[in-house]
Design a protein around this motif. Structure first.
Motif, short mmCIF file in Angstrom:
data_model
loop_
_atom_site.label_atom_id
_atom_site.label_comp_id
_atom_site.label_asym_id
_atom_site.label_seq_id
_atom_site.Cartn_x
_atom_site.Cartn_y
_atom_site.Cartn_z
N CYS A 69 0.85 4.01 10.00
CA CYS A 69 -0.53 3.74 10.40
C CYS A 69 -0.78 2.25 10.57
CB CYS A 69 -1.49 4.27 9.35
SG CYS A 69 -2.02 5.90 9.73
N ARG A 70 -0.46 1.50 9.57
CA ARG A 70 -0.75 0.08 9.58
C ARG A 70 0.26 -0.63 10.46
NH1 ARG A 70 -0.78 -2.22 3.87
NH2 ARG A 70 -2.73 -1.11 3.82
N LYS A 71 -0.19 -1.67 11.14
CA LYS A 71 0.73 -2.49 11.93
C LYS A 71 1.50 -3.38 10.97
CE LYS A 71 -2.07 -2.48 16.07
NZ LYS A 71 -2.82 -3.27 17.02
N GLU A 72 2.62 -2.85 10.52
CA GLU A 72 3.40 -3.53 9.50
C GLU A 72 4.88 -3.32 9.79
OE1 GLU A 72 3.90 -3.44 4.64
OE2 GLU A 72 2.47 -2.13 5.61
N CYS A 73 5.66 -4.38 9.61
CA CYS A 73 7.10 -4.30 9.81
C CYS A 73 7.68 -3.42 8.69
CB CYS A 73 7.71 -5.69 9.77
SG CYS A 73 9.51 -5.69 9.89
N MET A 74 8.53 -2.47 9.08
CA MET A 74 9.09 -1.54 8.10
C MET A 74 10.18 -2.18 7.24
SD MET A 74 9.18 1.79 10.53
CE MET A 74 9.12 3.16 9.41
N LEU A 75 10.78 -3.27 7.71
CA LEU A 75 11.86 -3.90 6.94
C LEU A 75 11.41 -5.12 6.15
CD1 LEU A 75 14.89 -3.69 9.37
CD2 LEU A 75 14.44 -2.33 7.33
N LEU A 76 10.53 -5.93 6.72
CA LEU A 76 10.10 -7.15 6.03
C LEU A 76 8.71 -7.03 5.42
CD1 LEU A 76 11.33 -9.93 8.46
CD2 LEU A 76 12.46 -9.03 6.45
N GLY A 77 7.93 -6.05 5.85
CA GLY A 77 6.58 -5.88 5.31
C GLY A 77 5.58 -6.88 5.86
N GLN A 133 20.78 -2.17 5.09
CA GLN A 133 20.65 -1.51 3.78
C GLN A 133 20.00 -2.45 2.76
OE1 GLN A 133 21.69 1.73 3.28
NE2 GLN A 133 20.70 1.64 1.29
N GLU A 134 20.34 -3.72 2.82
CA GLU A 134 19.77 -4.70 1.90
C GLU A 134 18.28 -4.91 2.16
OE1 GLU A 134 20.04 -9.51 1.23
OE2 GLU A 134 21.86 -8.45 1.86
N LEU A 135 17.90 -5.01 3.43
CA LEU A 135 16.48 -5.20 3.77
C LEU A 135 15.65 -3.96 3.42
CD1 LEU A 135 16.84 -6.99 7.22
CD2 LEU A 135 16.26 -8.02 5.02
N ALA A 136 16.22 -2.78 3.65
CA ALA A 136 15.50 -1.54 3.34
C ALA A 136 15.32 -1.36 1.83
CB ALA A 136 16.23 -0.34 3.92
N ALA A 137 16.32 -1.76 1.06
CA ALA A 137 16.22 -1.65 -0.40
C ALA A 137 15.17 -2.60 -0.96
CB ALA A 137 17.58 -1.94 -1.03
N ARG A 138 15.01 -3.75 -0.32
CA ARG A 138 14.02 -4.72 -0.78
C ARG A 138 12.59 -4.18 -0.61
NH1 ARG A 138 14.42 -10.40 2.02
NH2 ARG A 138 16.54 -10.11 1.30
N VAL A 139 12.36 -3.42 0.46
CA VAL A 139 11.03 -2.86 0.73
C VAL A 139 10.86 -1.49 0.08
CG1 VAL A 139 9.42 -2.26 2.59
CG2 VAL A 139 10.99 -4.12 2.91
N GLY A 140 11.97 -0.83 -0.25
CA GLY A 140 11.91 0.51 -0.84
C GLY A 140 11.86 1.58 0.23
N LEU A 141 12.57 1.37 1.34
CA LEU A 141 12.56 2.29 2.48
C LEU A 141 13.79 3.18 2.42
CD1 LEU A 141 11.01 2.77 5.19
CD2 LEU A 141 12.72 1.30 6.23
N ASN A 142 13.59 4.48 2.55
CA ASN A 142 14.70 5.43 2.58
C ASN A 142 15.11 5.62 4.03
OD1 ASN A 142 16.57 7.39 2.13
ND2 ASN A 142 15.11 8.95 1.45
N LEU A 143 16.26 5.10 4.39
CA LEU A 143 16.70 5.14 5.79
C LEU A 143 17.09 6.54 6.25
CD1 LEU A 143 18.79 1.86 5.91
CD2 LEU A 143 16.55 2.28 6.93
N ASN A 144 17.35 7.46 5.34
CA ASN A 144 17.70 8.84 5.73
C ASN A 144 16.53 9.53 6.43
OD1 ASN A 144 20.40 9.04 4.83
ND2 ASN A 144 19.67 9.09 2.73
N ASP A 145 15.30 9.10 6.13
CA ASP A 145 14.13 9.72 6.75
C ASP A 145 13.96 9.30 8.20
OD1 ASP A 145 13.59 10.93 4.36
OD2 ASP A 145 12.14 9.40 3.71
N TYR A 146 14.63 8.25 8.63
CA TYR A 146 14.40 7.68 9.95
C TYR A 146 15.64 7.74 10.84
CZ TYR A 146 10.27 5.97 7.64
OH TYR A 146 9.10 5.90 6.94
N ARG A 147 16.56 8.65 10.55
CA ARG A 147 17.75 8.82 11.37
C ARG A 147 17.35 9.33 12.75
NH1 ARG A 147 23.14 10.26 8.68
NH2 ARG A 147 22.87 9.40 6.60
N SER A 148 18.04 8.84 13.77
CA SER A 148 17.79 9.32 15.13
C SER A 148 19.11 9.72 15.75
CB SER A 148 17.11 8.25 15.98
OG SER A 148 17.98 7.17 16.18
#
Length: 149
Positions: A69-77, A133-148
């Motif tokens: 929803c929010r205009k926010e970067c998914m990796l850096l926040g 993987q390092e950037l996603a872990a810093r934000v707490g993002l599960n990359l399995n949910d965004y596989r394409s």
């Protein structure tokens, strides 16, 4: 005092009976135009979800978990910045500086697949030096949910 009440009643307009009134009420009403109670439509009670669930439902499309929803970067926040625009006469107005977000398919080495994320251009530059993987872990993002694919 009685004259004032009579003058006020002279300006009142009789209310006509509308079609939304129940037929039983019409039979009881006399021939003069008298205001009667209207029947209000009854709606079935809808179950209200909690605010977070309602917000997620309103912001997602058929691609589940793909539209934040929010205009926010998914990796850096990174989010929008509040700025003041200043004219020549020094009148100031608020302006929102949005983040330059792009939908990108990024190769995820550990998952051995592509990941589709909405990232800022700064994050795209950062991905050249640091693994996703390092950037996603810093934000707490599960990359399995965004596989394409």
């Amino acid at each position: 005092l009685l004259a004032a009440a009579a003058a006020a009643s002279a300006f009142t307009v009789p209310v006509s009976v509308t079609t939304s009134v129940r037929p039983a009420t019409l039979a009881k009403a006399d021939s003069s135009f008298v205001a009667t109670k209207r029947s209000l439509p009854v709606f079935a009670e809808s179950k209200r979800h909690n605010a977070l669930e309602a917000l997620q439902m309103s912001c997602t499309t058929e691609r589940s978990k793909q539209m934040p929803c929010r205009k926010e970067c998914m990796l850096l926040g990174k989010r929008a910045n509040n700025k003041m625009t200043v004219s020549f006469s020094h009148r100031r107005h608020h302006k929102l500086q949005n983040v330059n977000l792009q939908w990108k398919r990024i190769w995820w080495e550990e998952g051995n697949s592509f990941v589709r994320l909405r990232v800022s251009t700064k994050a795209i530059k950062t991905l050249k030096t640091k693994p996703i993987q390092e950037l996603a872990a810093r934000v707490g993002l599960n990359l399995n949910d965004y596989r394409s694919g």
